[in-house]
Design a protein around this motif. Structure first.
Motif, PDB file in Angstrom:
ATOM      1  N   ASP A 139      11.180   0.434   3.309  1.00 20.63           N
ATOM      2  CA  ASP A 139       9.686   0.999   2.688  1.00 20.63           C
ATOM      3  C   ASP A 139       8.728   0.765   4.206  1.00 20.63           C
ATOM      4  OD1 ASP A 139       7.026   0.415   1.662  1.00 20.63           O
ATOM      5  OD2 ASP A 139       7.233  -1.369   1.342  1.00 20.63           O
ATOM      6  N   GLN A 178      13.271  -5.827   9.384  1.00 19.72           N
ATOM      7  CA  GLN A 178      12.111  -5.582   9.359  1.00 19.72           C
ATOM      8  C   GLN A 178      11.626  -4.483  10.712  1.00 19.72           C
ATOM      9  OE1 GLN A 178       9.010  -7.775   7.372  1.00 19.72           O
ATOM     10  NE2 GLN A 178       7.393  -7.372   8.436  1.00 19.72           N
ATOM     11  N   ASP A 205       4.876   5.772  -1.692  1.00 14.35           N
ATOM     12  CA  ASP A 205       5.319   4.435  -1.936  1.00 14.35           C
ATOM     13  C   ASP A 205       4.289   4.035  -2.455  1.00 14.35           C
ATOM     14  OD1 ASP A 205       2.997   4.679  -1.167  1.00 14.35           O
ATOM     15  OD2 ASP A 205       2.450   4.013   0.940  1.00 14.35           O
ATOM     16  N   VAL A 233      -1.304   0.806  -6.639  1.00 14.45           N
ATOM     17  CA  VAL A 233      -1.578   0.392  -5.349  1.00 14.45           C
ATOM     18  C   VAL A 233      -2.546   0.604  -4.523  1.00 14.45           C
ATOM     19  CG1 VAL A 233      -0.448  -0.498  -3.414  1.00 14.45           C
ATOM     20  CG2 VAL A 233       1.221   0.819  -4.828  1.00 14.45           C
ATOM     21  N   SER A 267      -4.887  -1.036  -2.320  1.00 17.05           N
ATOM     22  CA  SER A 267      -4.965  -1.490  -1.110  1.00 17.05           C
ATOM     23  C   SER A 267      -5.823  -1.792   0.213  1.00 17.05           C
ATOM     24  CB  SER A 267      -3.367  -1.582  -0.248  1.00 17.05           C
ATOM     25  OG  SER A 267      -2.804  -2.477   1.465  1.00 17.05           O
ATOM     26  N   GLY A 282      -1.076  -4.646  -4.818  1.00 17.41           N
ATOM     27  CA  GLY A 282      -1.915  -3.980  -4.150  1.00 17.41           C
ATOM     28  C   GLY A 282      -2.653  -5.301  -3.565  1.00 17.41           C
ATOM     29  N   GLY A 283      -2.816  -4.951  -2.302  1.00 18.20           N
ATOM     30  CA  GLY A 283      -4.262  -6.570  -1.706  1.00 18.20           C
ATOM     31  C   GLY A 283      -5.265  -6.469  -2.258  1.00 18.20           C
ATOM     32  N   GLY A 341       4.674  -7.584  -6.735  1.00 20.46           N
ATOM     33  CA  GLY A 341       4.675  -8.346  -5.652  1.00 20.46           C
ATOM     34  C   GLY A 341       4.625  -7.893  -4.344  1.00 20.46           C
ATOM     35  N   THR A 342       5.289  -8.457  -2.930  1.00 19.33           N
ATOM     36  CA  THR A 342       4.675  -7.858  -1.507  1.00 19.33           C
ATOM     37  C   THR A 342       6.412  -6.892  -1.452  1.00 19.33           C
ATOM     38  OG1 THR A 342       5.865  -9.844  -0.763  1.00 19.33           O
ATOM     39  CG2 THR A 342       3.499  -9.434  -0.813  1.00 19.33           C
ATOM     40  N   ASP A 343       7.379  -7.005  -1.870  1.00 19.90           N
ATOM     41  CA  ASP A 343       8.788  -6.374  -2.325  1.00 19.90           C
ATOM     42  C   ASP A 343       8.989  -5.352  -3.514  1.00 19.90           C
ATOM     43  OD1 ASP A 343       9.969  -8.423   0.008  1.00 19.90           O
ATOM     44  OD2 ASP A 343      10.289  -9.994  -2.143  1.00 19.90           O
TER      45      ASP A 343
END
Length: 322
Positions: free
Chosen positions: A10, A32, A113, A137, A139, A256-257, A293-295
């Motif tokens: 990612d 990471q 993405d 997404v 963000s 997304g955020g 989520g974030t994954d």
């Protein structure tokens, strides 16, 4: 993915993440590195290689049957190249060829993405079981992907569903993509914050000027903050309605955020959608928050690799099993 694993990358402007992921979508191994986004292309590639090296050092690497890459875009899956807007050292960078050298004989699949997030949501999240969906997404930028006819639809270059660069304001502000009035130019986190500041909102003592801070102010009733999120919701609604009219999606999934703002974003979005999605075949369109989520980028890259590399398409586990 049955008893096999998939490897995933990612790649974004902030971090480069990697994982080995099993048939249930569980992440068994993580790696990471920060993205050296302002450095030259080879320095960025060195960070990717470090992540791959860490994955390859795990004994379970040998069980990986495919490797998926979800990258900030634009990407060109047909050429295997990436040109992320926020990584200027990569322009038509031959990422697939470079990753393939580390992947051995495994197929390597590249998608944007937003498409990776869509694959995750269709496999494990809010679009699970839906035949036609748009997943987004929202963000720092605004990306997306499509599920059509029950299958991931990345398009020839891996960018199909990139809703962030649909123009919804023909005479609007110039967008870094070269167009005007794009959804991203209105609805991304930095632009929500910019517009609130321009309209008189002021941050608190901590000086936080992020979209999350604007969301907190909107919940407290600050009129400039409320108006900025309303404008973002309107832009998203216009882009979603246009997409639904074109390809007859039944649900729009938003992650997304910025989606973390909750009803501060979703309430004005759904109100505006009633004004834009007016034809009978889109009037029942649902808008729901993402669940992965974030994954999502990692899980989706793994799912896309299996689905698009000719291997078994991962099946969602029963809801009670997760």
């Amino acid at each position: 993915m049955h008893n096999d694993l998939a490897a995933a990358l990612d790649i974004g402007g902030t971090k480069i993440a990697g994982a080995l992921i099993d048939a249930r979508g569980d992440i068994l191994v993580r790696a990471q590195r920060p993205t050296p986004a302002r450095e030259d292309g080879e320095t960025v590639m060195a960070a990717v290689s470090a992540v791959l090296g860490e994955l390859a050092a795990d004994p379970r690497w040998e069980r990986a049957t495919a490797l998926g890459i979800g990258s900030a875009g634009p990407v060109d899956a047909s050429a295997g190249t990436v040109s992320p807007v926020n990584v200027p050292g990569w322009r038509d960078f031959p990422l697939v060829d470079r990753v393939r050298a580390a992947a051995g004989d495994r197929p390597v699949v590249l998608v944007g993405d937003g498409v990776a997030m869509t694959a995750a949501e269709h496999w494990q999240g809010a679009a699970r079981g839906r035949a036609n969906a748009l997943c987004m997404v929202v963000s720092t930028g605004v990306g997306g992907g499509l599920v059509l006819g029950g299958r991931l639809h990345p398009g020839p270059t891996g960018n199909a569903g990139h809703i962030g660069h649909i123009s919804v304001d023909l005479d609007g502000d110039p967008c870094p993509c070269g167009s005007r009035g794009c959804v991203e130019r209105i609805a991304s986190g930095p632009n929500i914050a910019r517009r609130a500041l321009d309209s008189g909102w002021r941050p608190g003592p901590d000086g936080d000027t992020t979209a999350a801070a604007v969301a907190r102010a909107a919940r407290a009733g600050d009129p400039a903050a409320v108006a900025s999120f309303a404008r973002a919701g309107q832009a998203l609604a216009a882009g979603i309605a246009a997409t639904a009219t074109l390809v007859e999606i039944e649900v729009a999934v938003i992650g997304g955020g910025v989606a973390g703002a909750g009803e501060v974003l979703f309430a004005p979005l759904r109100r505006a959608l009633r004004d834009y999605a007016t034809l009978s075949f889109v009037a029942g369109l649902e808008v729901v928050p993402a669940q992965t989520g974030t994954d999502a980028g990692l899980v989706g890259a793994a799912a896309a690799a299996q689905a698009l590399a000719g291997g078994p398409v991962p099946a969602a586990p029963p809801a009670s099993s997760r």
